[in-house]
Write an enzyme that holds these catalytic residues in place. Sequence first.
Site, PDB file in Angstrom:
ATOM      1  CG  ASP A  12     -12.402  33.464  -9.032  1.00 55.38           C
ATOM      2  OD1 ASP A  12     -11.451  33.682  -8.439  1.00 55.38           O
ATOM      3  OD2 ASP A  12     -13.369  34.334  -9.035  1.00 55.38           O
ATOM      4  CG  HIS A  19     -14.495  39.765  -9.149  1.00 56.53           C
ATOM      5  ND1 HIS A  19     -13.888  37.826  -8.565  1.00 56.53           N
ATOM      6  CD2 HIS A  19     -15.233  40.086  -8.226  1.00 56.53           C
ATOM      7  CE1 HIS A  19     -14.800  37.745  -7.519  1.00 56.53           C
ATOM      8  NE2 HIS A  19     -14.819  40.032  -7.214  1.00 56.53           N
ATOM      9  CG  ASP A  53     -12.842  35.548 -11.889  1.00 59.43           C
ATOM     10  OD1 ASP A  53     -13.086  35.194 -12.423  1.00 59.43           O
ATOM     11  OD2 ASP A  53     -12.608  36.532 -11.305  1.00 59.43           O
ATOM     12  CE1 TYR A  91     -11.849  42.459  -3.466  1.00 55.92           C
ATOM     13  CE2 TYR A  91     -12.518  41.165  -5.238  1.00 55.92           C
ATOM     14  CZ  TYR A  91     -13.443  41.899  -3.372  1.00 55.92           C
ATOM     15  OH  TYR A  91     -13.897  42.525  -2.682  1.00 55.92           O
ATOM     16  CD  GLN A  95     -14.830  33.778  -6.053  1.00 57.74           C
ATOM     17  OE1 GLN A  95     -14.132  35.336  -5.590  1.00 57.74           O
ATOM     18  NE2 GLN A  95     -15.620  33.769  -7.309  1.00 57.74           N
ATOM     19  N   GLY A 104     -12.566  13.167  -1.659  1.00 58.11           N
ATOM     20  CA  GLY A 104     -12.948  12.292  -2.365  1.00 58.11           C
ATOM     21  C   GLY A 104     -13.091  13.185  -3.826  1.00 58.11           C
ATOM     22  CG  ASP A 132     -14.841  36.230 -16.121  1.00 59.66           C
ATOM     23  OD1 ASP A 132     -15.023  34.427 -15.101  1.00 59.66           O
ATOM     24  OD2 ASP A 132     -14.366  36.530 -15.812  1.00 59.66           O
ATOM     25  CE1 TYR A 230     -22.464  36.442  -6.433  1.00 55.35           C
ATOM     26  CE2 TYR A 230     -21.100  37.943  -4.739  1.00 55.35           C
ATOM     27  CZ  TYR A 230     -22.128  36.989  -6.409  1.00 55.35           C
ATOM     28  OH  TYR A 230     -20.821  38.036  -7.703  1.00 55.35           O
ATOM     29  CE  LYS A 233     -21.138  36.206 -10.395  1.00 53.76           C
ATOM     30  NZ  LYS A 233     -20.044  37.209 -10.816  1.00 53.76           N
ATOM     31  CG  ASP A 234     -22.875  30.013 -10.577  1.00 52.27           C
ATOM     32  OD1 ASP A 234     -22.488  29.312  -9.248  1.00 52.27           O
ATOM     33  OD2 ASP A 234     -23.503  30.167 -10.740  1.00 52.27           O
ATOM     34  NE  ARG A 267     -22.212  45.595  -6.989  1.00 47.44           N
ATOM     35  CZ  ARG A 267     -21.322  45.203  -6.018  1.00 47.44           C
ATOM     36  NH1 ARG A 267     -21.041  44.817  -4.918  1.00 47.44           N
ATOM     37  NH2 ARG A 267     -20.345  46.516  -6.007  1.00 47.44           N
TER      38      ARG A 267
HETATM   39  C1  F6R Z   1     -17.424  37.922  -9.906  1.00 47.88           C
HETATM   40  C2  F6R Z   1     -18.386  39.275 -10.165  1.00 47.88           C
HETATM   41  C3  F6R Z   1     -18.360  40.295  -9.088  1.00 47.88           C
HETATM   42  C4  F6R Z   1     -18.908  41.162  -8.519  1.00 47.88           C
HETATM   43  C5  F6R Z   1     -17.955  42.483  -8.139  1.00 47.88           C
HETATM   44  C6  F6R Z   1     -18.939  42.660  -6.397  1.00 47.88           C
HETATM   45  O1  F6R Z   1     -17.629  37.107 -10.465  1.00 47.88           O
HETATM   46  O2  F6R Z   1     -18.871  38.943 -11.166  1.00 47.88           O
HETATM   47  O3  F6R Z   1     -18.944  41.785 -10.594  1.00 47.88           O
HETATM   48  O4  F6R Z   1     -19.658  40.349  -7.887  1.00 47.88           O
HETATM   49  O5  F6R Z   1     -16.958  43.466  -8.908  1.00 47.88           O
HETATM   50  O6  F6R Z   1     -17.032  41.769  -6.006  1.00 47.88           O
HETATM   51  P1  F6R Z   1     -17.496  41.875  -4.435  1.00 47.88           P
HETATM   52  O7  F6R Z   1     -18.576  41.885  -3.994  1.00 47.88           O
HETATM   53  O8  F6R Z   1     -15.855  41.233  -4.022  1.00 47.88           O
HETATM   54  O9  F6R Z   1     -16.444  43.487  -4.605  1.00 47.88           O
HETATM   55 MG    MG Z   2     -14.689  33.956 -13.139  1.00 46.09          MG
HETATM   56 MG    MG Z   3     -13.479  36.292  -8.817  1.00 46.36          MG
END
Ligand code: F6R
Ligand code: MG
Ligand code: MG
Length: 375
Positions: A12, A19, A53, A91, A95, A104, A132, A230, A233-234, A267
């Site tokens: 991402d 997102h 994303d 956004y 990240q 490497g 996602d 944090y 996301k993975d 989140r």
């Molecule tokens: C990102 C995700 C979203 C964010 C949320 C808050 O992959 O899952 O749910 O965690 O939109 O994002 P921030 O803290 O960047 O405003």
């Molecule tokens: Mg994602």
């Molecule tokens: Mg994202």
Amino acid sequence: MGTITISAIKADVGGWVGHSDIHPDLLSEAKRRLSEAVESDLLIDAHADSCGDDVNLVMTHRLGVDAEAIHHFAWDSFVSMTEIAKRLHLYGAGQDLLADAFSGNVRGAGPGVAEMEIEERTSEPFIVFAADKCAPGAWNFPLYKIFCDPFNTAGLIIDPKAHGGFALEVHDLIEHRRIRFECPEDLYDLLVYIGTPSRFVIKHVFRRDMQDEPVASTSTSRLSLIAGKYVGKDDPIMVVRAQSGLPAVGEVLEPFANPHLVAGWMRGSHNGPLMPCALGDSTPARFDGPPRVVGMGFQLADGKLHGPRDLLGDVSFDRARRQALELADYMRRMGPFEPGRLPMEEMEYTTMPAVAERLDERWEPIEEPATPVPA
Ligand code: F6R
Ligand code: MG
Ligand code: MG
């Protein structure tokens, strides 16, 4: 003709909007770089796509797994996409690029990697799954169903070539160790661990009667465990081969007809159903979700990719989508209560500790009545 390596690498590097999706300019840049790499013979073939994303690069080449040239190329591609993301103020630009520079290998540096080196069969169907708003343990349930459950995969009973079973390599993301389970003999032992997908994840699957030929490979990076906090996301990726003694394409897809609950919604802090969807629908919206999975089917021909076919977009998954939406309604009604919200230990890697810290001083010890000591 030698072995072929399939490398699926994702990151991402900026969301559009929030997102929810990636901007078309990022995808164009990915495609431009991939075609250059094919022209220069670094890659045999390549495909770029997205899920939510995340940008997914599916590449074939002859350099084997963990090849520095391939990882470097993927890293540089994500860097150049990040520059575009920054220019467009997308956004969370960049990240997932946790390291300052390439050193490497992209493993452990943010992007997710699923790779396997194979002897291409006369006909080589395989599927790249990308998800996602969920963590890598999301693949545990479907991989178990595909390679270990005869109620899912009829071939485990009916096909003499599949009857010998599969070996699953499980990684412990906390203790950084691995173990191999020989299935079906080790099934119960396997389940002791993979039922805790936040910590134990299936990394590889091998076919036991074919000199341990790799048949599935997943990405296992957990960004919060790398960064210690944090950072996003993975959102994992995985490659699964199919047919001719392996689970059929339909058996590989079958677990996704049951939208199992995964961690990672809103989140990174909520459980939600993993909704199978068409490539064009992999754009999380409601409560930044629900979590989504796409399945890209390819036929390989001398390393060339013929595809993708949008397998989870098929109408046969319409009911799973509806069921996922109903489950999403139910889980949302839980609001901030577990198990709608993730358990406390998992929240340690989110922004929650910062909130709890403010309250530290207001907690007072309770005078417990003396507990009688049992005789
Ligand atoms: C990102 C995700 C979203 C964010 C949320 C808050 O992959 O899952 O749910 O965690 O939109 O994002 P921030 O803290 O960047 O405003
Ligand atoms: Mg994602
Ligand atoms: Mg994202």
